[in-house]
Design a protein around this motif. Structure first.
Motif, short mmCIF file in Angstrom:
data_model
loop_
_atom_site.label_atom_id
_atom_site.label_comp_id
_atom_site.label_asym_id
_atom_site.label_seq_id
_atom_site.Cartn_x
_atom_site.Cartn_y
_atom_site.Cartn_z
N LYS A 186 0.73 -1.26 0.02
CA LYS A 186 0.10 -0.08 0.02
C LYS A 186 0.87 1.18 -0.07
N PHE A 187 1.99 1.15 0.32
CA PHE A 187 2.83 2.44 0.34
C PHE A 187 4.46 2.10 0.08
N GLY A 188 4.90 0.95 0.04
CA GLY A 188 6.08 0.62 -0.40
C GLY A 188 6.82 1.13 -1.74
N THR A 189 8.13 1.52 -1.76
CA THR A 189 8.72 1.84 -3.05
C THR A 189 9.05 0.58 -3.83
N LYS A 190 9.56 0.62 -5.08
CA LYS A 190 9.59 -0.53 -6.02
C LYS A 190 10.86 -1.20 -5.42
N GLU A 191 11.90 -0.63 -4.68
CA GLU A 191 12.96 -1.38 -4.33
C GLU A 191 12.68 -1.99 -2.92
N GLU A 192 11.63 -1.42 -2.08
CA GLU A 192 11.36 -2.26 -0.87
C GLU A 192 10.57 -3.41 -1.15
N ARG A 193 9.42 -3.26 -2.15
CA ARG A 193 8.82 -4.33 -2.68
C ARG A 193 9.73 -5.55 -3.28
#
Length: 421
Positions: A379-386
């Motif tokens: 719902k809020f993460g960046t592409k790198e975090e995902r």
């Protein structure tokens, strides 16, 4: 914070009152000259302004105040924090526009420095990018020593906040060369600059350079304003001393707590940071002691801050394989995070609980928490975090023997990595 030239004020008032140029001028002023005054092409002398003030019933002091004086007055209001806080950005930009338009570059430099600092404080980095070139241009028009210090310090802060540590260091080096440390103001600034440069080296894992710079900062700690700032310098120096095994470590740990004793939240946070430092040098018992003391003394009235500190403590304990202690705290953090309703805190708590359960070999229970964490992160993460989370999920399902789901998440991670590249 409207800004009008004397001519604009006259024209606006004249039109509002329905007075023609001919009626205004009578036989005292030529119509062509009055037109030039209204349009800013000619500056009216005091006698003419006094005549017009009487004619259109306006205050003489209001009319005579020109653009420069209005900007100076507005700038003082902005600096004193007496303006409308909701419109502060627009007020600064409005005055900046007129300062540049009328070539009052010294005033424009002051205003863009305030605007730049405001954006940094609010972490509006995309807006910082939009004014960097204008800031540089105004600095070039006003590159005297005091403005050089202001400009270099602002650029260094921006780079430090954006984790561009090597670039920030280049500005801090130059600042230390030009700061005059003959008076208390110079000593305070030098201490702050040396501290920030030392922090850059800490982030670059160069504790030797950090130690030298923080020791320089400590030399002038008495000139720093406020015990909180003094405590920050002592804390950073103490942490480097711990990592290097320097003899000053405990002296400055103690000084940190003395400076910070009136703020238990800061003291607790410092204990958490000292815990990390002790872990780094293998003093695990001391590290755990500091972290648990920090948790015990952290104020509970700000639930969000407390959960954030709990999660940071859990992350540290997890990193250094203190899984049982981390697990004991994870349940408490999760319950409180859910009470706050803050999705980022909830996601972190789910993730840490799932990660710890994996380390304890309980993969089936971990699966539930990891999936809940992933649902929140999406719902809020960046592409790198995902991408990193998909790799975590792939690893977990591999350990569960679920090859199909492991490959699914591994493929998602690879897809995200290609998008990032």
């Amino acid at each position: 914070m409207e800004i009008l030239s004397t001519g604009e004020k006259i024209k606006r008032a004249r039109i509002y009152k329905g007075i023609t140029l001919k009626d205004l001028c009578e036989d005292k002023i030529s119509i062509s000259k009055m037109s030039c005054i209204e349009n800013g092409k000619v500056k009216a002398d005091k006698e003419i302004v006094q005549f017009i003030a009487n004619k259109i019933e306006l205050d003489y002091d209001y009319l005579i105040q020109d653009v420069y004086e209005q900007i100076v007055e507005n700038l003082a209001t902005i600096k004193a924090g007496k303006g409308n806080s909701e419109n502060i950005e627009e007020d600064i930009k409005h005055n900046l526009y007129y300062a540049v338009e009328y070539e009052y570059y010294e005033l424009a430099f002051d205003l863009i420095h305030i605007l730049f600092s405001y954006y940094l404080e609010e972490q509006k980095y995309e807006k910082v990018q939009l004014i960097i070139s204008q800031y540089y241009d105004l600095y070039q028009k006003n590159n005297k020593d005091e403005n050089t210090i202001v400009y270099y310090n602002d650029m260094a802060k921006y780079l430090l906040q954006n984790e561009e540590y090597s670039e920030a260091i280049a500005y801090y080096v130059r600042l230390r060369e030009i700061i005059d440390i003959e008076d208390s103001t110079g000593k305070e600034l030098f201490s702050t600059v040396a501290y920030n440069e030392g922090i850059c080296y800490c982030r670059l894992h160069n504790d030797i350079k950090a130690y030298d710079l923080l020791k320089e900062s400590i030399r002038y700690e008495d000139y720093l304003q406020g015990d909180i700032n003094k405590g920050k310098v002592c804390q950073a120096y103490a942490m480097v001393c711990i990592r290097l095994g320097a003899e000053d470590a405990q002296k400055y740990v103690k000084k940190t707590y003395e400076y910070q004793k009136s703020n238990p939240m800061i003291v607790a946070s410092a204990k958490g940071e000292y815990g990390k430092a002790y872990f780094e040098v293998g003093q695990n018992d001391k590290a755990v002691e500091e972290i648990l003391e920090g948790i015990k003394m952290f104020p509970r009235h700000n639930k969000e801050k407390y959960v954030q500190f709990l999660n940071e403590s859990i992350e540290t304990l997890y990193k250094y394989k203190e899984y049982d202690r981390a697990y004991d705290l994870a349940g408490q953090a999760l319950d409180l995070a859910i009470e706050t309703g803050e999705i980022k805190l909830i996601e972190k708590s789910y993730y840490f609980k799932g990660s710890i359960l994996q380390r304890k070999g309980n993969f089936r229970e971990a699966e539930m928490y990891m999936n809940l964490a992933l649902d929140s992160l999406l719902k809020f993460g960046t592409k790198e975090e995902r991408r990193r989370r998909y790799m975590d999920m792939a690893s977990m399902y591999y350990n569960l023997g679920d090859v199909k789901d492991s490959l699914k998440y591994f493929s998602l991670a690879m897809t995200k990595e290609k998008n990032i590249l």
